[in-house]
Design a protein around this motif. Structure first.
Motif, PDB file in Angstrom:
ATOM      1  N   SER A  17       0.748  -1.298  -0.039  1.00  0.00           N
ATOM      2  CA  SER A  17       0.127   0.081   0.033  1.00  0.00           C
ATOM      3  C   SER A  17       0.680   1.134   0.017  1.00  0.00           C
ATOM      4  CB  SER A  17      -0.814  -0.103   1.293  1.00  0.00           C
ATOM      5  OG  SER A  17      -0.193  -0.096   2.465  1.00  0.00           O
ATOM      6  N   ASN A  95      -7.867  -0.527   8.477  1.00  0.00           N
ATOM      7  CA  ASN A  95      -8.670  -1.629   7.983  1.00  0.00           C
ATOM      8  C   ASN A  95      -9.580  -2.150   9.029  1.00  0.00           C
ATOM      9  OD1 ASN A  95      -7.080  -3.161   9.331  1.00  0.00           O
ATOM     10  ND2 ASN A  95      -6.380  -4.690   7.692  1.00  0.00           N
ATOM     11  N   ASP A  98     -14.087   2.800   9.444  1.00  0.00           N
ATOM     12  CA  ASP A  98     -14.161   3.934   8.518  1.00  0.00           C
ATOM     13  C   ASP A  98     -13.393   5.232   9.016  1.00  0.00           C
ATOM     14  OD1 ASP A  98     -14.829   5.800   6.503  1.00  0.00           O
ATOM     15  OD2 ASP A  98     -17.003   5.991   7.076  1.00  0.00           O
ATOM     16  N   SER A 110     -15.057  -3.843  12.769  1.00  0.00           N
ATOM     17  CA  SER A 110     -14.898  -5.146  12.567  1.00  0.00           C
ATOM     18  C   SER A 110     -14.705  -5.763  13.996  1.00  0.00           C
ATOM     19  CB  SER A 110     -13.787  -5.354  11.372  1.00  0.00           C
ATOM     20  OG  SER A 110     -12.598  -4.994  12.149  1.00  0.00           O
ATOM     21  N   THR A 113      -9.404  -9.063  11.777  1.00  0.00           N
ATOM     22  CA  THR A 113      -8.973  -9.137  10.168  1.00  0.00           C
ATOM     23  C   THR A 113      -8.387 -10.487   9.698  1.00  0.00           C
ATOM     24  OG1 THR A 113      -8.889  -6.423  10.288  1.00  0.00           O
ATOM     25  CG2 THR A 113      -7.758  -7.741   8.458  1.00  0.00           C
ATOM     26  N   ILE A 139     -12.347  -6.517   1.534  1.00  0.00           N
ATOM     27  CA  ILE A 139     -11.646  -5.342   0.918  1.00  0.00           C
ATOM     28  C   ILE A 139     -10.640  -5.561   0.090  1.00  0.00           C
ATOM     29  CG2 ILE A 139     -12.560  -3.972   2.836  1.00  0.00           C
ATOM     30  CD1 ILE A 139      -9.741  -3.783   3.837  1.00  0.00           C
ATOM     31  N   GLY A 142      -8.959  -1.146   1.083  1.00  0.00           N
ATOM     32  CA  GLY A 142      -9.820  -0.208   1.989  1.00  0.00           C
ATOM     33  C   GLY A 142      -9.597   1.082   1.967  1.00  0.00           C
ATOM     34  N   ARG A 143      -9.132   1.551   0.427  1.00  0.00           N
ATOM     35  CA  ARG A 143      -8.931   2.889   0.209  1.00  0.00           C
ATOM     36  C   ARG A 143     -10.247   3.590  -0.503  1.00  0.00           C
ATOM     37  NH1 ARG A 143      -2.600   3.148  -1.030  1.00  0.00           N
ATOM     38  NH2 ARG A 143      -1.916   3.597   1.262  1.00  0.00           N
ATOM     39  N   GLY A 149     -14.566   3.344   3.037  1.00  0.00           N
ATOM     40  CA  GLY A 149     -13.392   2.635   3.410  1.00  0.00           C
ATOM     41  C   GLY A 149     -13.311   1.334   3.635  1.00  0.00           C
ATOM     42  N   ALA A 150     -12.808   0.786   4.776  1.00  0.00           N
ATOM     43  CA  ALA A 150     -12.782  -0.457   5.013  1.00  0.00           C
ATOM     44  C   ALA A 150     -13.639  -1.094   5.905  1.00  0.00           C
ATOM     45  CB  ALA A 150     -11.367  -0.953   5.593  1.00  0.00           C
ATOM     46  N   VAL A 159     -13.131  -8.555   8.601  1.00  0.00           N
ATOM     47  CA  VAL A 159     -12.745  -7.949   7.411  1.00  0.00           C
ATOM     48  C   VAL A 159     -11.711  -9.026   6.766  1.00  0.00           C
ATOM     49  CG1 VAL A 159     -11.322  -6.216   6.357  1.00  0.00           C
ATOM     50  CG2 VAL A 159     -13.200  -5.806   8.079  1.00  0.00           C
ATOM     51  N   ASP A 161      -8.876  -8.782   4.089  1.00  0.00           N
ATOM     52  CA  ASP A 161      -8.269  -7.902   3.577  1.00  0.00           C
ATOM     53  C   ASP A 161      -7.333  -8.544   2.605  1.00  0.00           C
ATOM     54  OD1 ASP A 161      -6.028  -6.202   3.077  1.00  0.00           O
ATOM     55  OD2 ASP A 161      -5.813  -5.208   4.815  1.00  0.00           O
TER      56      ASP A 161
END
Length: 607
Positions: A17, A95, A98, A110, A113, A139, A142-143, A149-150, A159, A161
């Motif tokens: 990222s 992540n 929000d 969440s 993750t 996600i 998550g951007r 968002g995530a 979540v 990821d």
């Protein structure tokens, strides 16, 4: 002023990222500007038992389920969301929730993750979720900031990821100008990998290039070259269905020789029979783990800017744009932007220009604009033409002639503007080069966050005027500056109204929600709908597509119940609820009480 750590910005060679090293100084500048206007602490204590639980799952069952997931994927690939919530910023985003929370920070969180490293591991996660009836929320990176968002729509979801460990560019076909990517491949990364090959190809990038190529296309995002409609330019998906079965769409459904991928998978979008790709965009029908994408052969290009002096030039400008777009004289997806954005994109806060809390008066905007390179204008049109010089010159002559019919219009080339002007960012974006400059308008408010109101209108002055008047009137009512950008794809325009609010100010957030809900409602009454929205408004937007007694939603629910009978995959995404949750108070509509959120019900007033 909040302290800011400029050493923590991730680099692409260390983290999927991150930014390439030659963007580091630009990233530092963006972060420094945002943090100079920040008053929120890095995090606040959480006053509840953590991690929060998924619905209808006891702590004992949750702990057992997480223990099993760790055994399947490894301890290091499962993280509980039991730590303080940190909003970060675009390049160091969470992540877990929000980052641009318009409801209290802990509302959309969440429970954990999980980081799969392959399609097979995604299959394991999906089957695990079915065993324990734990909702999962995938996600890419998550951007998708401005749209949630995530954050999972159902509090306590796990979540998934996909980006951290599934971030490879799997293939670049230089001769056919195609590629295949995993969810964690950002526009920065794909651009870097294409450059390494030496192929003369462009990646179509959105305004800010840190997002997922796959995620943006699946959410039907846009860029600005002739390849700007990203979902239209995808070709071939690999999808894990809610049952755990793996599906390939398009020509990928036909096995290649000796077990290889079908060589036509990224060349042709359709299989024999129905084409299912569309049901995996903006939906909760499957998890996309691979995607093919078409790349644009590099070509000559010339960007330009045209400014217009009067607010009321608006309809005439749109009427000029339409035939130019339909006849492909406008080579790309251009933007028409309101003049206030010329101030905001400098990165200076609103307080630099105006000390009032109300929307900046037009005469104040005018007084500052006249001292900027653009001058005292109302609208700025950013476009690019492509091809050899003869073709470009011919197109530009037509463009100059047609827009010249607007009294006072001024045609400007990039070299006529100072190096710091925004036009140079548009040159990069419109020629396949990643950018971060668009982050700078976020500094407009302290602790800035934003929501996008994004309806579609025909490229027609009378239709655009309806939305323009709704957006302008309601922004004034609810006390927000009107940051409208029109992205013109040809026959239609994506009208992007950006609500910039202070996420430390409860009244600012309340008013942002009120503005969103009222714009959605009024636009729909006039026959205009959003093309995507923040997850909190998904139910309201989905209901506006209600022709024939909600036939579209009933169709979506039929597919959801067939594919996901246990309702484990992203329940509520795009307003699509599985039978397990449907009609049990999870929907958030304007007339409802906020049963699943501590956000107060909007009372329809701006005070």
């Amino acid at each position: 002023m909040a302290s800011v750590d400029l050493t923590s910005i991730p680099l692409l060679d260390k983290k999927h990222s991150g930014v390439p090293s030659d963007y580091l100084e630009q990233a530092k500048g963006s972060k420094a500007r945002l943090y100079s206007n920040k008053t929120l602490p890095a995090s606040v204590p959480r006053d509840e038992e953590v991690p929060v639980l998924p619905p209808d799952v006891t702590r004992e069952i949750f702990d057992a389920a997480i223990a099993e997931l760790k055994r399947k994927l490894g301890e290091e690939n499962v993280e509980l969301n039991d730590k303080p919530l940190v909003d970060g910023w675009y390049l160091e985003h969470p992540n877990t929730h929000d980052a641009f929370h318009v409801v209290p920070q802990s509302d959309l969180v969440s429970s954990a993750t999980v980081y799969p490293g392959s399609t097979d591991e995604v299959v394991q996660i999906v089957r695990w979720a079915n065993d324990y009836l734990i909702p999962i929320y995938p996600i890419s990176m998550g951007r998708n900031l401005g749209y949630g968002g995530a954050a999972p729509r159902v509090r306590g979801s796990v979540v998934v990821d996909l980006g951290r460990r599934m971030n490879k560019v799997l293939k670049i076909d230089g001769s056919n100008a195609t590629c295949m990517v995993e969810p964690g491949v950002s526009y920065f990364k794909l651009h870097e990998e294409v450059q390494k090959t030496g192929y003369d190809l462009w990646v179509d990038v959105p305004d800010v290039a840190g997002g997922s190529v796959l995620g943006n296309a699946i959410d039907r995002g846009v860029g600005y070259t002739p390849y700007g409609d990203h979902f239209t330019n995808h070709c071939g998906l690999e999808v894990v269905l809610p049952s755990g079965e793996v599906l390939r769409t398009g020509m990928g459904a036909l096995p290649g020789k000796d077990g290889a991928d079908n060589p036509s998978w990224q060349a042709f979008q359709n299989p024999y029979g129905p084409t299912p790709d569309g049901i995996f965009s903006q939906s909760n029908f499957g998890i996309v783990t691979k995607m093919g994408m078409w790349l644009m052969p590099a070509t000559g290009h010339q960007s330009y800017m045209i400014t217009f002096p009067r607010d009321d030039d608006f309809e005439q400008i749109i009427e000029i744009i339409r035939p130019l777009a339909l006849n492909r004289i406008l080579g790309n997806i251009p933007q028409l932007r309101s003049v206030i954005q010329e101030l905001a994109v400098t990165g200076k806060p609103k307080s630099f220009f105006y000390d009032g809390k109300d929307p900046m008066p037009r005469e104040v905007v005018r007084s500052h604009a006249k001292n900027m390179p653009c001058g005292d204008i109302s609208w700025a049109f950013y476009g690019t033409v492509y091809g050899n010089k003869e073709t470009r010159d011919m197109q530009l002559e037509i463009i100059k002639r047609e827009f010249g019919k607007v009294a006072g219009a001024r045609f400007i080339l990039p070299e006529e503007m100072p190096p710091e002007h925004y036009i140079h960012s548009r040159v990069n974006v419109c020629s396949g080069t990643p950018e971060l400059r668009e982050l700078d308008w976020l500094n407009w408010q302290p602790n800035a966050a934003h929501l996008f109101f994004a309806p579609i209108t025909p490229t027609r002055g009378e239709d655009a005027r309806v939305i323009h008047e709704i957006v302008s009137r309601l922004h004034k009512k609810w006390g927000f500056d009107n940051f409208s950008t029109l992205c013109i794809a040809g026959r239609e325009m994506h009208w992007i109204a950006n609500i910039v609010y202070d996420r430390a100010d409860e009244d600012s957030k309340r008013r942002a929600v009120g503005l969103m809900r009222e714009m959605i409602e009024e636009a729909a009454k006039n026959g205009f709908g959003e093309y995507r929205t923040h997850l909190l408004f998904a139910d309201q937007v989905a209901r506006t597509y209600g022709w024939n007694n909600q036939a579209l939603m009933r169709f979506n629910e039929t597919i959801k119940d067939a594919l996901d009978p246990n309702g484990i995959l992203a329940p509520g995404r795009a307003g699509i609820w599985p039978r397990r949750f449907r009609g049990k108070g999870w929907e958030i509509l304007e007339e409802d009480e906020w049963r699943n959120s501590s956000l107060p019900k909007v009372d329809g007033s701006s005070k």
